[in-house]
Scaffold this motif. Structure first.
Motif, PDB file in Angstrom:
ATOM      1  N   VAL A  40       0.837  -1.204   0.000  1.00 53.13           N
ATOM      2  CA  VAL A  40       0.000   0.000   0.000  1.00 53.13           C
ATOM      3  C   VAL A  40       0.870   1.252   0.000  1.00 53.13           C
ATOM      4  O   VAL A  40       0.605   2.209  -0.741  1.00 53.13           O
ATOM      5  N   ALA A  41       1.915   1.264   0.815  1.00 51.82           N
ATOM      6  CA  ALA A  41       2.800   2.430   0.880  1.00 51.82           C
ATOM      7  C   ALA A  41       3.474   2.664  -0.469  1.00 51.82           C
ATOM      8  O   ALA A  41       3.591   3.807  -0.932  1.00 51.82           O
ATOM      9  N   ARG A  42       3.912   1.594  -1.107  1.00 56.97           N
ATOM     10  CA  ARG A  42       4.554   1.718  -2.425  1.00 56.97           C
ATOM     11  C   ARG A  42       3.561   2.220  -3.462  1.00 56.97           C
ATOM     12  O   ARG A  42       3.882   3.099  -4.265  1.00 56.97           O
ATOM     13  N   ASN A  43       2.358   1.673  -3.436  1.00 53.63           N
ATOM     14  CA  ASN A  43       1.351   2.094  -4.412  1.00 53.63           C
ATOM     15  C   ASN A  43       0.952   3.553  -4.224  1.00 53.63           C
ATOM     16  O   ASN A  43       0.747   4.280  -5.190  1.00 53.63           O
ATOM     17  N   ARG A  44       0.823   3.976  -2.974  1.00 58.37           N
ATOM     18  CA  ARG A  44       0.483   5.376  -2.711  1.00 58.37           C
ATOM     19  C   ARG A  44       1.606   6.299  -3.173  1.00 58.37           C
ATOM     20  O   ARG A  44       1.347   7.396  -3.700  1.00 58.37           O
ATOM     21  N   ALA A  45       2.852   5.856  -3.002  1.00 53.03           N
ATOM     22  CA  ALA A  45       3.986   6.656  -3.473  1.00 53.03           C
ATOM     23  C   ALA A  45       3.978   6.749  -4.993  1.00 53.03           C
ATOM     24  O   ALA A  45       4.255   7.814  -5.561  1.00 53.03           O
ATOM     25  N   LEU A  46       3.650   5.655  -5.666  1.00 58.53           N
ATOM     26  CA  LEU A  46       3.566   5.667  -7.123  1.00 58.53           C
ATOM     27  C   LEU A  46       2.439   6.583  -7.592  1.00 58.53           C
ATOM     28  O   LEU A  46       2.592   7.327  -8.565  1.00 58.53           O
ATOM     29  N   GLN A  47       1.308   6.524  -6.905  1.00 60.17           N
ATOM     30  CA  GLN A  47       0.188   7.400  -7.264  1.00 60.17           C
ATOM     31  C   GLN A  47       0.574   8.874  -7.103  1.00 60.17           C
ATOM     32  O   GLN A  47       0.222   9.712  -7.943  1.00 60.17           O
ATOM     33  N   ALA A  48       1.301   9.181  -6.040  1.00 57.44           N
ATOM     34  CA  ALA A  48       1.740  10.562  -5.840  1.00 57.44           C
ATOM     35  C   ALA A  48       2.664  10.995  -6.974  1.00 57.44           C
ATOM     36  O   ALA A  48       2.624  12.142  -7.432  1.00 57.44           O
ATOM     37  N   GLU A  49       3.485  10.071  -7.457  1.00 55.25           N
ATOM     38  CA  GLU A  49       4.395  10.370  -8.555  1.00 55.25           C
ATOM     39  C   GLU A  49       3.637  10.535  -9.870  1.00 55.25           C
ATOM     40  O   GLU A  49       3.901  11.457 -10.643  1.00 55.25           O
ATOM     41  N   TRP A  50       2.666   9.647 -10.114  1.00 51.88           N
ATOM     42  CA  TRP A  50       1.944   9.645 -11.391  1.00 51.88           C
ATOM     43  C   TRP A  50       0.856  10.707 -11.452  1.00 51.88           C
ATOM     44  O   TRP A  50       0.649  11.336 -12.487  1.00 51.88           O
ATOM     45  N   TYR A  51       0.144  10.901 -10.327  1.00 51.24           N
ATOM     46  CA  TYR A  51      -1.065  11.733 -10.345  1.00 51.24           C
ATOM     47  C   TYR A  51      -0.987  12.976  -9.464  1.00 51.24           C
ATOM     48  O   TYR A  51      -1.976  13.672  -9.299  1.00 51.24           O
ATOM     49  N   GLY A  52       0.179  13.248  -8.894  1.00 46.54           N
ATOM     50  CA  GLY A  52       0.338  14.435  -8.066  1.00 46.54           C
ATOM     51  C   GLY A  52       0.107  14.193  -6.589  1.00 46.54           C
ATOM     52  O   GLY A  52       0.692  14.855  -5.746  1.00 46.54           O
ATOM     53  N   GLU A  53      -0.759  13.239  -6.245  1.00 46.59           N
ATOM     54  CA  GLU A  53      -1.026  12.847  -4.867  1.00 46.59           C
ATOM     55  C   GLU A  53      -1.739  11.497  -4.885  1.00 46.59           C
ATOM     56  O   GLU A  53      -2.254  11.078  -5.926  1.00 46.59           O
ATOM     57  N   PRO A  54      -1.765  10.777  -3.751  1.00 49.20           N
ATOM     58  CA  PRO A  54      -2.476   9.498  -3.729  1.00 49.20           C
ATOM     59  C   PRO A  54      -3.929   9.672  -4.150  1.00 49.20           C
ATOM     60  O   PRO A  54      -4.568  10.687  -3.828  1.00 49.20           O
ATOM     61  N   LEU A  55      -4.466   8.694  -4.845  1.00 51.54           N
ATOM     62  CA  LEU A  55      -5.814   8.816  -5.388  1.00 51.54           C
ATOM     63  C   LEU A  55      -6.876   8.936  -4.301  1.00 51.54           C
ATOM     64  O   LEU A  55      -7.896   9.592  -4.499  1.00 51.54           O
ATOM     65  N   GLY A  56      -6.649   8.316  -3.164  1.00 54.29           N
ATOM     66  CA  GLY A  56      -7.597   8.472  -2.065  1.00 54.29           C
ATOM     67  C   GLY A  56      -7.721   9.922  -1.640  1.00 54.29           C
ATOM     68  O   GLY A  56      -8.818  10.408  -1.331  1.00 54.29           O
ATOM     69  N   ASP A  57      -6.593  10.644  -1.639  1.00 50.38           N
ATOM     70  CA  ASP A  57      -6.600  12.049  -1.251  1.00 50.38           C
ATOM     71  C   ASP A  57      -7.274  12.918  -2.310  1.00 50.38           C
ATOM     72  O   ASP A  57      -7.765  14.005  -2.000  1.00 50.38           O
ATOM     73  N   ARG A  58      -7.293  12.458  -3.546  1.00 52.44           N
ATOM     74  CA  ARG A  58      -7.965  13.214  -4.607  1.00 52.44           C
ATOM     75  C   ARG A  58      -9.459  12.928  -4.645  1.00 52.44           C
ATOM     76  O   ARG A  58     -10.256  13.817  -4.932  1.00 52.44           O
ATOM     77  N   VAL A  59      -9.825  11.700  -4.350  1.00 49.53           N
ATOM     78  CA  VAL A  59     -11.218  11.289  -4.525  1.00 49.53           C
ATOM     79  C   VAL A  59     -12.091  11.640  -3.323  1.00 49.53           C
ATOM     80  O   VAL A  59     -13.238  12.054  -3.493  1.00 49.53           O
ATOM     81  N   ARG A  60     -11.581  11.485  -2.109  1.00 44.07           N
ATOM     82  CA  ARG A  60     -12.421  11.702  -0.923  1.00 44.07           C
ATOM     83  C   ARG A  60     -13.050  13.095  -0.877  1.00 44.07           C
ATOM     84  O   ARG A  60     -14.245  13.224  -0.555  1.00 44.07           O
ATOM     85  N   PRO A  61     -12.302  14.158  -1.182  1.00 49.70           N
ATOM     86  CA  PRO A  61     -12.954  15.478  -1.180  1.00 49.70           C
ATOM     87  C   PRO A  61     -14.082  15.585  -2.210  1.00 49.70           C
ATOM     88  O   PRO A  61     -15.058  16.307  -1.978  1.00 49.70           O
ATOM     89  N   LEU A  62     -13.948  14.865  -3.315  1.00 49.15           N
ATOM     90  CA  LEU A  62     -15.008  14.887  -4.329  1.00 49.15           C
ATOM     91  C   LEU A  62     -16.284  14.257  -3.790  1.00 49.15           C
ATOM     92  O   LEU A  62     -17.385  14.751  -4.033  1.00 49.15           O
ATOM     93  N   LEU A  63     -16.141  13.175  -3.053  1.00 53.81           N
ATOM     94  CA  LEU A  63     -17.310  12.497  -2.489  1.00 53.81           C
ATOM     95  C   LEU A  63     -18.059  13.432  -1.544  1.00 53.81           C
ATOM     96  O   LEU A  63     -19.289  13.502  -1.562  1.00 53.81           O
TER      97      LEU A  63
END
Length: 217
Positions: free
Chosen positions: A17-40
């Motif tokens: 999970v830590a590795r995937n979140r780091a990859l998401q931050a690299e690919w998408y600017g921040e972990p996807l959970g941090d991008r999606v939760r405010p939208l919800l």
């Protein structure tokens, strides 16, 4: 022995999970959970409802948000995510009626992959200027119906599909001395936020479009 094995399994899962979140931050600017939760919260939607708009299954969105999965494999999903982010970030969002928000989400849901042709463009993003919509063009012009936010997202989606944010930053660093404007484009659209990309698009492209149209008979 069972306890030790269980601890090891938990440790491996946490590392993944830590590795995937780091990859998401690299690919998408921040972990996807941090991008999606405010939208919800802003939309008042469930994960399942937003997953339907994005074109994902509810379990897949949950896995992306939790870091169990790292990458959004379909570029159309990333495009729709950025479109939803743009919707809720709009200054007029809080004044929109529920029916208007629902209609816009249906439009986003119907949008296809971020390509320069064949994409359904959102008319709500057009900016009126003297009877014309910026980006709408005249009949027969390429890019008809494309507004500044839509155009910025197109460039973002393309760059982020072919390279990570770190790779784009490295490429920008290599050319910054000789081609600073091009390096800025790579950094803004490849690693910046959508709002930054839209502002750059308006500043560098739309000002020329507006100037040209003001001098036309």
């Amino acid at each position: 022995m069972r306890i030790v094995k269980g601890v090891d399994e938990v440790s491996v899962a946490e590392d993944t999970v830590a590795r995937n979140r780091a990859l998401q931050a690299e690919w998408y600017g921040e972990p996807l959970g941090d991008r999606v939760r405010p939208l919800l919260g802003r939309l008042g939607m469930s994960q399942s409802g937003l997953a339907g708009v994005l074109g994902l299954s509810a379990p897949m969105l949950s896995q992306l948000m939790s870091g169990q999965r790292a990458k959004i494999s379909n570029p159309a999903v990333l495009h729709r995510l950025m479109a939803v982010e743009e919707l809720v970030a709009d200054p007029g969002f809080d004044t929109l009626a529920a029916a208007g928000i629902k209609a816009r989400l249906e439009e986003i849901k119907a949008e296809s992959a971020a390509t320069t042709s064949g994409m359904r463009m959102a008319t709500s993003e057009r900016v009126p200027t003297g009877g014309h919509a910026v980006g709408a063009g005249r009949p027969g012009e390429a890019g008809e119906g494309r507004g500044p936010a839509e155009s910025a997202r197109l460039v973002q989606a393309l760059l982020r599909e072919v390279a990570s944010a770190a790779e784009i930053e490295a490429a920008a660093g290599l050319i910054a001395d000789r081609f600073p404007d091009l390096a800025e484009v790579l950094r803004v659209y490849g690693a910046g936020r959508t709002s930054e990309a839209e502002a750059h698009f308006v500043r560098t492209v739309l000002k020329e479009t507006l100037r040209d149209r003001t001098v036309m008979p």
